[in-house]
Design a protein around this motif. Structure first.
Motif, PDB file in Angstrom:
ATOM      1  N   THR A   1       3.678  -8.277  -0.296  1.00  0.00           N
ATOM      2  CA  THR A   1       4.307  -7.873   0.963  1.00  0.00           C
ATOM      3  C   THR A   1       4.826  -9.142   1.631  1.00  0.00           C
ATOM      4  N   PRO A   2       6.095  -9.480   1.459  1.00  0.00           N
ATOM      5  CA  PRO A   2       7.073  -8.704   0.684  1.00  0.00           C
ATOM      6  C   PRO A   2       6.948  -8.895  -0.832  1.00  0.00           C
ATOM      7  N   CYS A   3       7.508  -7.924  -1.582  1.00  0.00           N
ATOM      8  CA  CYS A   3       7.680  -8.095  -3.029  1.00  0.00           C
ATOM      9  C   CYS A   3       8.671  -9.235  -3.250  1.00  0.00           C
TER      10      CYS A   3
ATOM     11  N   ALA B   1      14.789  -2.812   2.427  1.00  0.00           N
ATOM     12  CA  ALA B   1      14.355  -4.203   2.583  1.00  0.00           C
ATOM     13  C   ALA B   1      15.053  -5.147   1.594  1.00  0.00           C
ATOM     14  N   VAL B   2      15.871  -4.580   0.696  1.00  0.00           N
ATOM     15  CA  VAL B   2      16.540  -5.433  -0.294  1.00  0.00           C
ATOM     16  C   VAL B   2      17.959  -5.718   0.185  1.00  0.00           C
ATOM     17  N   GLU B   3      18.315  -7.004   0.210  1.00  0.00           N
ATOM     18  CA  GLU B   3      19.696  -7.320   0.631  1.00  0.00           C
ATOM     19  C   GLU B   3      20.364  -8.249  -0.361  1.00  0.00           C
ATOM     20  N   ARG B   4      21.695  -8.239  -0.340  1.00  0.00           N
ATOM     21  CA  ARG B   4      22.475  -9.152  -1.179  1.00  0.00           C
ATOM     22  C   ARG B   4      22.260 -10.581  -0.703  1.00  0.00           C
ATOM     23  N   ARG B   5      22.142 -11.522  -1.639  1.00  0.00           N
ATOM     24  CA  ARG B   5      21.973 -12.928  -1.258  1.00  0.00           C
ATOM     25  C   ARG B   5      23.310 -13.572  -0.915  1.00  0.00           C
TER      26      ARG B   5
ATOM     27  N   ARG C   1      17.692 -10.311  -2.598  1.00  0.00           N
ATOM     28  CA  ARG C   1      16.384 -10.825  -2.159  1.00  0.00           C
ATOM     29  C   ARG C   1      15.684  -9.716  -1.360  1.00  0.00           C
ATOM     30  N   ILE C   2      14.371  -9.826  -1.275  1.00  0.00           N
ATOM     31  CA  ILE C   2      13.587  -8.819  -0.546  1.00  0.00           C
ATOM     32  C   ILE C   2      13.123  -9.444   0.768  1.00  0.00           C
TER      33      ILE C   2
ATOM     34  N   GLY D   1       6.065  -0.863  -3.754  1.00  0.00           N
ATOM     35  CA  GLY D   1       6.123  -0.998  -5.217  1.00  0.00           C
ATOM     36  C   GLY D   1       7.180  -0.173  -5.930  1.00  0.00           C
ATOM     37  N   VAL D   2       8.006   0.564  -5.190  1.00  0.00           N
ATOM     38  CA  VAL D   2       9.069   1.356  -5.835  1.00  0.00           C
ATOM     39  C   VAL D   2       9.982   0.440  -6.645  1.00  0.00           C
ATOM     40  N   CYS D   3      10.379  -0.691  -6.065  1.00  0.00           N
ATOM     41  CA  CYS D   3      11.299  -1.608  -6.733  1.00  0.00           C
ATOM     42  C   CYS D   3      10.684  -2.164  -8.013  1.00  0.00           C
ATOM     43  N   GLN D   4       9.403  -2.483  -7.951  1.00  0.00           N
ATOM     44  CA  GLN D   4       8.736  -3.059  -9.118  1.00  0.00           C
ATOM     45  C   GLN D   4       8.728  -2.073 -10.288  1.00  0.00           C
ATOM     46  N   ASN D   5       8.493  -0.803  -9.980  1.00  0.00           N
ATOM     47  CA  ASN D   5       8.440   0.200 -11.046  1.00  0.00           C
ATOM     48  C   ASN D   5       9.801   0.502 -11.646  1.00  0.00           C
TER      49      ASN D   5
END
Lengths: 203, 203
Positions: free
Chosen positions: A174-176, A197-201, A150-151, A159-163
């Protein structure tokens, strides 16, 4: 789609894979037939002399998976219990699965014991779609484990993750936000987020 | 039939089941593609962000099984190791399995890591024959584990086991003898021998 539909897919596939943990703590896997799906439970059987029987009764846990010709995959993990009315259930299994008589003719069928899975977690994947589609379900009383990523609010919306997402399943913002139903859990966003900003759920 | 033939059957089936043990000691199972069979090794890959990756790298063990349309089943259990030249191997995997580009387009493929199994035990089962036929093989350096049952010199030659065997795979004599290549490991002879002359081979 419901838990029952997942059980029905496993029954239609029929020859599915059952994983267990042996007495040394190592993984074991075998192709085993799903014999019945009824009363919201999945039934199968095995012979008392087999290592599979020992692993089931000692650990009380199994995980099952199968994929059909349309690339729909189901995973089920949960607790295994021995059926109470053994003879009745074995007879019913042989009625519904007549080819069993060729393997265990006559009374030799009673070396088999019937087991069921009634509590567990189910995951459904449709790999024939692009992006892939996934959904999870609870079977019986067992709680659901949340998987994947999750973000968090740390996200700057860069937008790095989206690309980078191979399934293009991240919505910019914000957040993605990750569209969980299409996520592969590959971890590319997790590895590449410049502000972590991305962590394991599943923690 | 050789170990290599078993690996080739798994590669032909392609979507096989991989079992692992998770950090809680529970069994997990997933459908995973066999990507390459070469140099007597079996290659597959998974993404660094997946639980499967974690389970493989933490336990170093997996068990694999698949069954083809002719009801020939292969089981492989053994040690898993990460391939050294990751980028080269991932590129080679994508060359040999072009559909992978749809799931991991462009450079996103490098979130995948390639693993191989080179040491392990293999079992082959032909369930399309009656009696069933089984054979086991060593892959690489790993020793073979002997499974099933044997009849010891305690046998009085009474023939109870021969009559009861569902696959009729016991030859009468003193001692009687189990045709191991046809044995289901069901345990009926073990349970019913009046002088307890049948013992497990795996101790």
């Amino acid at each position: 789609m419901k838990a029952q539909d997942c059980l029905n897919i496993l029954r239609e596939i029929r020859d599915v894979a059952f994983a267990t943990v042996d007495e040394k703590g190592k993984p074991q896997v075998r192709i085993i037939d799903i014999m019945l799906v009824e009363e919201g439970k999945l039934f199968f059987c095995t012979a008392r002399g087999k290592n599979f029987y020992r692993e089931l009764t000692e650990s009380g846990e199994t995980a099952v998976t199968g994929m059909n010709k349309s690339y729909q995959m189901v995973r089920l993990s949960g607790k295994v219990s021995r059926v109470k009315e053994q003879r009745e259930k074995i007879d019913r299994i042989f009625e519904e699965n007549p080819a069993m008589k060729d393997v265990y003719p006559g009374d030799s069928r009673y070396i088999l014991e019937a087991f069921c899975i009634e509590d567990g977690e189910l995951e459904f994947f449709d790999l024939g779609r692009s992006p892939i589609f996934r959904e999870s379900f609870v079977l019986g009383k067992q709680g659901r484990i949340t998987k994947g990523y999750r973000i968090t609010d740390q996200c700057t919306g860069c937008g790095v993750c989206q690309n980078i997402c191979p399934q293009q399943c991240i919505r910019k913002g914000t957040p993605c936000e990750i569209a969980q139903e299409h996520c592969l859990h590959c971890g590319l966003c997790y590895e590449n987020c410049p502000v972590r900003a991305v962590e394991r759920r599943e923690l």
